[in-house]
Design an enzyme around this catalytic site. Structure first.
Site, PDB file in Angstrom:
ATOM      1  N   CYS A 132     -42.403  26.029 -13.736  1.00 14.79           N
ATOM      2  CA  CYS A 132     -43.317  26.261 -12.924  1.00 14.79           C
ATOM      3  C   CYS A 132     -43.715  27.664 -14.037  1.00 14.79           C
ATOM      4  O   CYS A 132     -43.292  28.251 -14.690  1.00 14.79           O
ATOM      5  CB  CYS A 132     -42.978  27.255 -11.721  1.00 14.79           C
ATOM      6  N   CYS A 143     -40.293  20.016  -2.379  1.00 17.89           N
ATOM      7  CA  CYS A 143     -40.336  18.945  -2.323  1.00 17.89           C
ATOM      8  C   CYS A 143     -39.892  18.964  -3.823  1.00 17.89           C
ATOM      9  O   CYS A 143     -39.542  19.992  -4.522  1.00 17.89           O
ATOM     10  CB  CYS A 143     -42.040  18.068  -2.855  1.00 17.89           C
ATOM     11  N   CYS A 200     -45.344  23.288  -3.262  1.00 19.83           N
ATOM     12  CA  CYS A 200     -45.405  21.105  -3.547  1.00 19.83           C
ATOM     13  C   CYS A 200     -46.294  20.642  -4.810  1.00 19.83           C
ATOM     14  O   CYS A 200     -47.004  21.413  -5.208  1.00 19.83           O
ATOM     15  CB  CYS A 200     -46.064  21.217  -2.165  1.00 19.83           C
TER      16      CYS A 200
END
Length: 140
Positions: A92, A84, A8
């Site tokens: 990432c 989320c 998240c």
């Protein structure tokens, strides 16, 4: 044992709830972790309250960066779930190995304004959504 990372943005609410619940419900089949792209540095007190009320252990719960899990000495991850929409849209880190990834978007209970009861209700709804998805995941 398979390892799961819940991501998240702030790592203070949804990802903490998911980590604690999977560690509890997985009964040794899974080791869950959580992290955030921009961790708040603290676990939301409403998350801790809800987990205590449901008797889900939260030993060691802390808000931490996802960079910890991209390091060479990080645990091998088998699954990574974003919980989320903001974290799902971010670039990432490169995860070692080839973990299976998926997005389980859940509204942010920490963003709810209003009374403490409004906030508790939002956390309860987020927990129910995550617990349902985790229960289905465990059934496979």
């Amino acid at each position: 044992m398979k390892s799961v990372l819940f991501l998240c943005t702030g790592n203070s609410a949804r990802s903490i709830l998911a980590e604690a619940y999977l560690n509890h419900a997985g009964r040794g089949r899974f080791r869950a972790y959580s992290a955030g792209s921009h961790p708040t540095g603290r676990v939301n007190p409403f998350a801790l309250e809800l987990l205590a009320r449901r008797k889900v252990p939260v030993t060691g719960a802390r808000s931490k960066s996802w960079d910890e899990f991209a390091a060479a000495d990080a645990p091998k991850l088998d699954f990574i779930f974003t919980v989320c929409d903001a974290a799902a849209a971010e670039v990432c880190p490169v995860w070692p190995g080839h973990p299976v990834t998926a997005h389980w978007g859940v509204p942010d209970p920490a963003a709810v304004q209003g009374t403490d009861e409004d906030k508790r209700h939002a956390f309860e709804e987020a927990f129910k959504a995550l617990a349902h998805r985790i229960d289905v995941f465990l059934a496979e």
